[in-house]
Structures are given as structure tokens and as C-alpha cells.
Scaffold this active site. Structure first.
Site, PDB file in Angstrom:
ATOM      1  N   ARG A  87       0.833  -1.192   0.000  1.00  0.00           N
ATOM      2  CA  ARG A  87       0.000   0.000   0.000  1.00  0.00           C
ATOM      3  C   ARG A  87       0.873   1.250   0.000  1.00  0.00           C
ATOM      4  O   ARG A  87       1.866   1.324   0.742  1.00  0.00           O
ATOM      5  CB  ARG A  87      -0.919   0.015   1.242  1.00  0.00           C
ATOM      6  CG  ARG A  87      -2.125  -0.888   1.123  1.00  0.00           C
ATOM      7  CD  ARG A  87      -3.144  -0.303   0.144  1.00  0.00           C
ATOM      8  NE  ARG A  87      -4.286  -1.179  -0.057  1.00  0.00           N
ATOM      9  CZ  ARG A  87      -4.381  -2.098  -1.014  1.00  0.00           C
ATOM     10  NH1 ARG A  87      -3.375  -2.281  -1.853  1.00  0.00           N
ATOM     11  NH2 ARG A  87      -5.464  -2.811  -1.136  1.00  0.00           N
ATOM     12  N   HIS A 107       0.835   0.019 -10.052  1.00  0.00           N
ATOM     13  CA  HIS A 107      -0.091  -0.777  -9.230  1.00  0.00           C
ATOM     14  C   HIS A 107      -0.535  -2.042  -9.962  1.00  0.00           C
ATOM     15  O   HIS A 107      -1.726  -2.292 -10.179  1.00  0.00           O
ATOM     16  CB  HIS A 107      -1.306   0.057  -8.822  1.00  0.00           C
ATOM     17  CG  HIS A 107      -1.928  -0.390  -7.527  1.00  0.00           C
ATOM     18  ND1 HIS A 107      -2.472   0.474  -6.613  1.00  0.00           N
ATOM     19  CD2 HIS A 107      -2.080  -1.637  -6.988  1.00  0.00           C
ATOM     20  CE1 HIS A 107      -2.945  -0.199  -5.577  1.00  0.00           C
ATOM     21  NE2 HIS A 107      -2.711  -1.482  -5.787  1.00  0.00           N
ATOM     22  N   GLU A 162      -2.073   8.171  -6.295  1.00  0.00           N
ATOM     23  CA  GLU A 162      -2.028   7.465  -7.574  1.00  0.00           C
ATOM     24  C   GLU A 162      -2.986   8.109  -8.572  1.00  0.00           C
ATOM     25  O   GLU A 162      -4.148   8.345  -8.221  1.00  0.00           O
ATOM     26  CB  GLU A 162      -2.361   5.984  -7.366  1.00  0.00           C
ATOM     27  CG  GLU A 162      -1.326   5.269  -6.493  1.00  0.00           C
ATOM     28  CD  GLU A 162      -1.604   3.768  -6.321  1.00  0.00           C
ATOM     29  OE1 GLU A 162      -2.683   3.305  -6.761  1.00  0.00           O
ATOM     30  OE2 GLU A 162      -0.748   3.074  -5.750  1.00  0.00           O
TER      31      GLU A 162
END
Length: 527
Positions: A231, A278, A260
Site C-alpha cells: 500500500r 499498481h 495514484e
């Protein structure tokens, strides 16, 4: 009736197909919070990935919501506390992308050790600079694993196959469990000091935000390498960038970022930092697995069943289910019976686990089941294992839970004492096998009651004729008596009568029983 399910992030078709067999499904992605608030009131369930922010405002607008499912492991985009207060079950799919995240971590580690992305980019520019990309071997290096859950354990297996020594930090894993996997559990500060490579596999919570920062990086080995496929926000990106620029950190590989997309992250301009957008769970297999898992859990919850991976209520791990479930089933019945026996406003509950029951691995789950059994029949808002404790606290019901080796002659015993503003009542139960649970005491009187069906329970003076008169009244009402028990302490004093009957007892028949000379109290209950 058909339930309605909203899917607000892209979900693999395999999951959608499962849902469509049982529900009306709408796929509507890219919604703003306002748009989601405007429509969520029509849906019984909401399925998301990481794109949708399920805020308290969204949850409050979801008047019909019973289930929120996250197709993936993390649920930091869901306000689980708000869902818990509303009695909404939140579940994720933690196993579906375990191998995908594990393999991405290993790819990042190997790429970091051998400078593969940088060498690729150089060669494609027509360069041949072999000495510039000198790497290191992972063999005999110490890998520090922050978070030893599913992914952390799978990473350890693969690292050990490459002859790495694994140390780990996790406040919820015992030394013995880690040792059985060949991993040494250490405090976090020791992990930072000793590891050559550190990989992050913890959730982002208050305690882990920026846990890797300027101060903690300073305690690490010179030339340490850092990996984060968990994370964003666990690593302070500015501190990491400074450490890479200074040479303190030899390199870093990140799949996740605090914001992000990370358009302004200082890490993006550093050659020694490998980044991916990601991609940890981005495999065909993982997306199918998480979609199928969350779809099946959604259907189970909407059908009145459990979710396998509930995140906002105590769960029973698969290896504990056979042990805990018989107690949970008995506990719910006991709670249901007890609330039907008491009169007045419930003020406090005392729950005692005795004998083998004191050693249950999940008494918190059993306690919540007791609360569900007691509160659900008396509240307009449904009570379940998710919101039962919140409901009790909001109503000022005091609670205590204790354990004791004493089991009153049984192998195990659960005792619940309810105090109201008018009375105190106690019920005890015991489990003697997977399908044999009994209520063994009511108000201190011994019983042997199978907790199912209809019962008439009375307190009366122990004298001839009382039980016979009650049986006669039931016979006239066409209520068949299936069984009878009487408990007493001394002849001629107060006694307890428990009549198991085949059907509900009409109110006028119960009123007649209450008027029998010698009857002190009489209650009809369904358990």
C-alpha cells in the site's frame, strides 16, 4: 425477490455471470461520490475494487445495503466503521490475488538486484554499458518481511528457495508459527537494522503510515534495498528519495504510491528506483479469482448466509470452524431464549466461558452471536454479528466477558446473565458433540433442554396439581406436549417447569396458565 447489485469498478466477467444467476446486476463504473450517493439507495449490495471510494456518506445513503464486497485484499477505500455501525457486512477476497502479488514482489526483487529495467532501457537506446549495471546476488542475503500474512509467507517460501535468510515482523504471528516456516520473528527496529532487502506486506493503517521514514531509514544498513507492493503511504516517498539520492538506499522498487497516479512523486526521476503502476494483482488469473470469490460471498450474504472473508466482524478461520460453530449455534439460541424470559429494560450482560469453552480461539465471535440472538428480536434495526456490539453500546447495555476453569460438572459451559431494571435471569448451556448442544440451567435450576422449537417455562411452588393443571390447559388448546422437565432445590419450595411443545401456545392459554394457583411466572418462548 431478486436482489439488486451495483458493480462500480471493472469486475471480471466470471464474477458478473455468477451474480446474474441470482441477482439483477448493474455495472456502472467511474461514478463520482455524488453520483453514487444518488443511486445507491436502490441496491442491496455494492461490489468495488480500488477505484470506488465507499465513504460514510455513500454508506448512509445505502438504505438497503446489506453487503459491500471488495474484489481484492485491501479495504482502505471502504469506511468499514461506518458500514459496521449500519450492520453492513464488508468482505474482501484476500486469497484470490495472493500469488499474483507474491510473484510481482519477486519480480521486483530480482529486477532491483540485477538492474533489469535500467539495462533494458539502455540497450534499447543503442548503448552497451555492462559495467554500469553491476548487480548483486540474493543468495545468502537477509530478507526482512514487514507483515507475515498470506503474501508475506508466500514471498518467504520463494526467497528461501533462493537461499535467502528470512526475518519477519508481524504483531499477530507467534514465534512458533514463524519458526515452523523457517522464518525468524523479530521486532521491527531489529528488522530495519539487519535486513539487506526489505519488502512491505502490511496494510495501511494509522500505525503503519510513513513507518519507513527519515529516522527509520537511518537505522538501516548502508546499501539496503526497499520494495513496496502493498500500500502507498507506508513509505515516506520524500524520505526514500533523499536516501536513494544520498546512496544510503541502493535502490527501491515500488508498485504503489501515496497518491495514484504519482505524477509529482520525487521517486520518478531517480534511475535507481523501479516503478510499476499498481500491477500487483494484475494477472488474468487473479482478476478472475477475486471476482468469483466476492460474487459468491455476495450471494451467500444476500441469501442469509455468511461471508467467508468478513473484515468488519470476528471471523472463524477454516481450521477453527468445526470447534467454534457448535458453541456459536448454542449461544445464539441461549441469547434468544434469555431475552424472551426477562422483563424490563436490558441494562447489562455478563457472559462466562467455563471449562473447555474458556479455551475457545474465538470467544469474541461467540459473544457477538449471543448479542445477535438477544437483540435481533427486540430491535427495529436488524442486529447481526457485524453491528451487535455497536447496537448494545449505543443502547447503554453494559457488557462483561470472563473465562474460568470451573464448568459446574460439565466439560464446557457458557453462562449468560441478563440484568434489567426489573429482574435478573441466567441461562447456561453446554456442548457435548458436533450435533449435541443443551441448555443445562435456567435461573440456577438444572435442565436438559434441546434448544429448538417452542417451550413453556414457569416458576411455581412445588406442590401437587400445578403441572397437571398446566398440561390440561395446553391440551384444551390443542397444543401437544413433547417433553417435560422439573427442576427444584428443595421439596415444597420454588421449582422450575419446562414444557417442550409442538406448536406456539395461544395467548389466552398462556394467560390461563399464569392464573393457576401456585404459578409465579410463566413464559412462552420460541428458540
Amino acid at each position: 425477490m431478486k436482489y439488486r447489485v451495483l458493480v462500480s469498478d471493472p469486475l471480471a466477467e466470471e464474477g458478473i455471470d455468477i451474480l446474474k444467476e441470482f441477482c439483477d446486476v448493474d455495472v456502472n463504473t467511474g461514478l463520482t461520490e455524488d453520483q453514487l450517493v444518488a443511486i445507491i439507495g436502490d441496491y442491496d449490495a455494492l461490489l468495488v475494487r480500488s477505484g470506488t471510494e465507499v465513504t460514510a456518506r455513500v454508506i448512509d445513503a445505502g438504505a438497503k445495503l446489506k453487503f459491500i464486497g471488495r474484489a481484492g485484499a485491501g479495504v482502505d477505500n471502504i469506511d468499514t466503521e461506518a458500514a459496521t455501525r449500519r450492520g453492513i457486512i464488508v468482505a474482501n477476497a484476500p486469497e484470490g490475488n495472493t500469488l499474483a502479488a507474491t510473484e510481482h514482489t519477486m519480480a521486483m526483487m530480482l529486477s532491483l538486484a540485477r538492474n533489469i529495467p535500467q539495462a533494458t532501457a539502455s540497450l534499447k537506446k543503442g548503448e552497451w554499458k555492462r559495467s554500469k549495471f553491476m548487480g548483486v546476488e540474493l543468495n545468502d542475503k537477509i530478507l526482512g518481511i514487514m507483515g507475515f500474512g498470506r503474501i508475506g509467507r508466500e514471498v518467504a517460501k520463494r526467497a528461501q528457495a533462493m537461499q535467502m535468510k528470512c526475518i519477519a515482523y508481524d504483531p499477530f504471528i507467534t514465534q512458533e508459527r514463524a519458526a515452523s516456516l523457517g522464518v525468524e520473528m523479530v521486532p521491527l527496529d531489529e528488522l530495519f537494522r539487519r535486513a539487506d532487502v526489505i519488502t512491505v506486506h502490511t496494510p495501511l493503517i494509522k500505525e503503519t503510515r510513513h513507518v519507513i521514514n527519515t529516522e527509520t531509514i537511518a537505522t538501516m544498513r548502508d546499501g539496503v534495498r526497499l520494495i513496496n507492493c502493498a500500500r502507498g503511504g507506508i513509505i515516506d516517498e520524500k524520505a526514500l528519495a533523499d536516501a536513494v539520492a544520498s546512496g544510503k538506499v541502493a535502490g527501491a522498487a515500488l508498485d504503489v504510491f501515496e497518491n495514484e497516479p504519482p505524477t509529482d512523486s520525487p521517486l520518478l526521476g531517480l534511475d535507481k528506483v523501479i516503478v510499476t503502476p499498481h500491477l500487483g494483482a494484475s494477472t488474468v488469473e487473479a482478476q478472475k479469482n477475486v471476482a468469483v470469490s466476492v460474487a459468491n460471498q455476495c450471494i451467500s450474504v444476500l441469501s442469509g448466509g455468511p461471508a467467508k472473508y468478513v473484515v468488519n466482524a470476528p471471523m472463524i478461520p477454516a481450521e477453527q470452524q468445526a470447534l467454534v460453530e457448535p458453541y456459536a449455534m448454542l449461544a445464539q439460541k441461549m441469547g434468544s431464549l434469555l431475552i424472551q424470559l426477562v422483563e424490563g429494560r436490558l441494562e447489562s450482560l455478563e457472559i462466562t466461558y467455563g471449562g473447555e469453552a474458556a479455551g475457545l480461539p474465538n470467544t469474541k465471535f461467540v459473544t457477538r452471536v449471543i448479542l445477535k440472538g438477544m437483540l435481533d428480536p427486540i430491535l427495529q434495526v436488524p442486529a447481526n454479528i457485524v453491528n451487535a456490539e455497536f447496537v448494545a453500546k449505543e443502547r447503554g447495555i453494559r457488557m462483561s466477558e470472563t473465562t474460568t476453569e470451573e464448568a459446574q460438572g460439565f466439560k464446557n459451559i457458557i453462562t449468560i446473565t441478563a440484568k434489567t431494571d426489573r429482574m435478573t435471569e441466567t441461562v447456561s448451556g453446554s456442548v457435548s458433540g458436533p450435533n449435541r448442544a443443551r441448555i443445562v440451567s435456567i435461573g440456577g435450576y438444572m435442565t436438559d433442554l434441546t434448544p429448538t422449537g417452542h417451550v413453556v417455562i414457569s416458576r411455581h411452588t412445588d406442590k401437587p396439581g400445578v403441572i397437571g393443571k398446566a398440561a390440561t390447559i395446553l391440551g384444551r388448546a390443542n397444543v401437544n406436549i413433547a417433553g417435560m422437565q422439573v427442576g427444584r432445590h428443595k421439596p415444597g419450595e420454588e421449582a422450575l417447569m419446562v414444557l417442550t411443545v409442538d406448536s406456539a401456545v395461544p395467548a389466552d392459554a398462556m394467560n390461563e396458565i399464569k392464573k393457576i394457583d401456585g404459578i409465579h411466572t410463566a413464559k412462552h418462548a420460541e428458540i
